[in-house]
Scaffold this motif. Sequence first.
Motif, PDB file in Angstrom:
ATOM      1  N   UNK A  36       0.821  -1.210   0.000  1.00  0.00           N
ATOM      2  CA  UNK A  36       0.000   0.000   0.000  1.00  0.00           C
ATOM      3  C   UNK A  36       0.855   1.260   0.000  1.00  0.00           C
ATOM      4  N   UNK A  37       2.034   1.194   0.611  1.00  0.00           N
ATOM      5  CA  UNK A  37       2.912   2.367   0.689  1.00  0.00           C
ATOM      6  C   UNK A  37       3.280   2.889  -0.692  1.00  0.00           C
ATOM      7  N   UNK A  73      10.613   1.483   6.885  1.00  0.00           N
ATOM      8  CA  UNK A  73      10.687   0.827   5.578  1.00  0.00           C
ATOM      9  C   UNK A  73       9.658   1.372   4.595  1.00  0.00           C
ATOM     10  N   UNK A  74       8.542   1.861   5.105  1.00  0.00           N
ATOM     11  CA  UNK A  74       7.469   2.322   4.215  1.00  0.00           C
ATOM     12  C   UNK A  74       7.775   3.668   3.567  1.00  0.00           C
ATOM     13  N   UNK A  75       8.512   4.518   4.270  1.00  0.00           N
ATOM     14  CA  UNK A  75       8.798   5.852   3.732  1.00  0.00           C
ATOM     15  C   UNK A  75       9.588   5.771   2.424  1.00  0.00           C
ATOM     16  N   UNK A  76      10.400   4.740   2.278  1.00  0.00           N
ATOM     17  CA  UNK A  76      11.245   4.606   1.089  1.00  0.00           C
ATOM     18  C   UNK A  76      10.438   4.373  -0.175  1.00  0.00           C
ATOM     19  N   UNK A  77       9.215   3.837  -0.021  1.00  0.00           N
ATOM     20  CA  UNK A  77       8.410   3.473  -1.176  1.00  0.00           C
ATOM     21  C   UNK A  77       7.336   4.492  -1.525  1.00  0.00           C
ATOM     22  N   UNK A  78       7.092   5.458  -0.647  1.00  0.00           N
ATOM     23  CA  UNK A  78       5.961   6.367  -0.857  1.00  0.00           C
ATOM     24  C   UNK A  78       6.182   7.301  -2.045  1.00  0.00           C
ATOM     25  N   UNK A  79       5.070   7.684  -2.663  1.00  0.00           N
ATOM     26  CA  UNK A  79       5.110   8.596  -3.807  1.00  0.00           C
ATOM     27  C   UNK A  79       5.570   9.980  -3.382  1.00  0.00           C
ATOM     28  N   UNK A  88      16.187  11.971   0.356  1.00  0.00           N
ATOM     29  CA  UNK A  88      17.463  12.080  -0.351  1.00  0.00           C
ATOM     30  C   UNK A  88      17.289  12.037  -1.867  1.00  0.00           C
ATOM     31  N   UNK A  89      16.273  11.316  -2.343  1.00  0.00           N
ATOM     32  CA  UNK A  89      16.053  11.204  -3.791  1.00  0.00           C
ATOM     33  C   UNK A  89      15.162  12.326  -4.339  1.00  0.00           C
ATOM     34  N   UNK A  90      14.824  13.301  -3.495  1.00  0.00           N
ATOM     35  CA  UNK A  90      14.043  14.438  -3.944  1.00  0.00           C
ATOM     36  C   UNK A  90      12.549  14.327  -3.698  1.00  0.00           C
ATOM     37  N   UNK A  91      12.079  13.138  -3.302  1.00  0.00           N
ATOM     38  CA  UNK A  91      10.648  13.001  -2.994  1.00  0.00           C
ATOM     39  C   UNK A  91      10.287  13.837  -1.765  1.00  0.00           C
ATOM     40  N   UNK A  92       9.058  14.328  -1.748  1.00  0.00           N
ATOM     41  CA  UNK A  92       8.576  15.122  -0.620  1.00  0.00           C
ATOM     42  C   UNK A  92       7.390  14.409   0.024  1.00  0.00           C
ATOM     43  N   UNK A  93       7.517  14.111   1.305  1.00  0.00           N
ATOM     44  CA  UNK A  93       6.457  13.465   2.070  1.00  0.00           C
ATOM     45  C   UNK A  93       5.898  14.470   3.070  1.00  0.00           C
ATOM     46  N   UNK A  94       4.603  14.434   3.262  1.00  0.00           N
ATOM     47  CA  UNK A  94       3.955  15.454   4.087  1.00  0.00           C
ATOM     48  C   UNK A  94       3.271  14.820   5.297  1.00  0.00           C
ATOM     49  N   UNK A  95       3.582  15.335   6.469  1.00  0.00           N
ATOM     50  CA  UNK A  95       2.993  14.872   7.722  1.00  0.00           C
ATOM     51  C   UNK A  95       2.072  15.949   8.263  1.00  0.00           C
TER      52      UNK A  95
END
Length: 419
Positions: free
Chosen positions: A262-263, A282-288, A328-335
Amino acid sequence: MSSTLESVVRDRSLAPQGRLKIDWARQHMPVLNRIREEFIAEQPLAGQRVAISLHLEAKTACLAELLRDAGAQVVITGSNPLSTKDDVAAGLAEAGVTVFAKYDPEPEEYKEHLMMTLETRPDLIIDDGGDLVSILHAERPDLLEQVKGGCEETTTGILRLRSLEKGKELQFPMIAVNDAYSKFLFDNRYGTGQSVWDGINKATNLVVAGKTVVVVGYGWCGRGVAMRAEGLGARVIVTEVDPIKATEAHMDGFTVMPMAEAARQGDIFVTVTGNKQVIAESHFSYMKDGAIMANAGHFDVEIDKLALEAQAVSKRVVRAHITEYEMEDGRRLHLLCDGRLVNLVAGDGHPAEIMDMTFALQTLSLIYVSENYDKIGPHVLDVPYHIDEQVAIYKLYSLGVSIDEMTEGQEEYLASWKL
């Protein structure tokens, strides 16, 4: 009993603004208003002190004032650092209720407010998440003797209570209000379902339709969140550890899969489990890129914030209640809301009509404990069915809805083993 103690609130001048909010909520809480009419005359809590730890906003203020009108001296504090509304706290303090609460206090100050509440030596407790009861048993056993018992509102708090009971350490009776039909069928499902999306939508100002929403946990709160997400046009994925709940989610029409899968697919994640690290390192690495994470569980442990911060190369607040973590790869995750309750931090919590039923259960259960604590003993007790049923009857009456009653013959038929 001494007169009202001096309250600790952020700004007393906010009281008129808070009073408007309290009055608005009261207009939409007909069940509590009906109980108030009875209790003003009966004064069932006369001479007793009630300590409350709940999300301190307008609906909660209506509960506190009802208990005051029932004769109690009421002392209240918050149950989450970010859910207290300072104007409501001020308005309640002006109305003769002792308040120890501020929005976003320092951790030490938040704990101090809990301690101050307990040091008033309450006879009865209403808890949300189990903080008051836990502190009494772990840190202040000297204050236990006077406590007759109380009520607990949340799944998280009841888990803590049952652990105390199982270890034979619980010192007084507590009623598990969260497990009452008139609570979980309505508050957990419809209240959480609506208020979570109110909070997310207010915080993000983004459309839900067309997005993939991952609901982590399919208890009654998860059911409500998933149902409302579907109604808003989302594709819904459910993750679960319970095979029965997972089967139910599947039969309700939702896609069920492990979080590791699901991640990779989710646009918006909502955690509603009561457990820690259900969204983990582990899930953060796969998120969009652009994924949004929100929590609707009681404590801020469901999304592993420490792991998220450790993986990020930078972070910034991009909007009120939204922290953006750049990976590190430029993806942005929002909390959202620092991982705390999104429906209360970014929104106004459950609708007044929903909390009307929950707080009616709290009130009637508290009276029951007050009258029967010596017979119950130190146990976690379900809400007596007659209380659950009475709240539902009052609710139907307020809606102008009538239902049938069984005939005497029907009752005899159901009570007999004979055909």
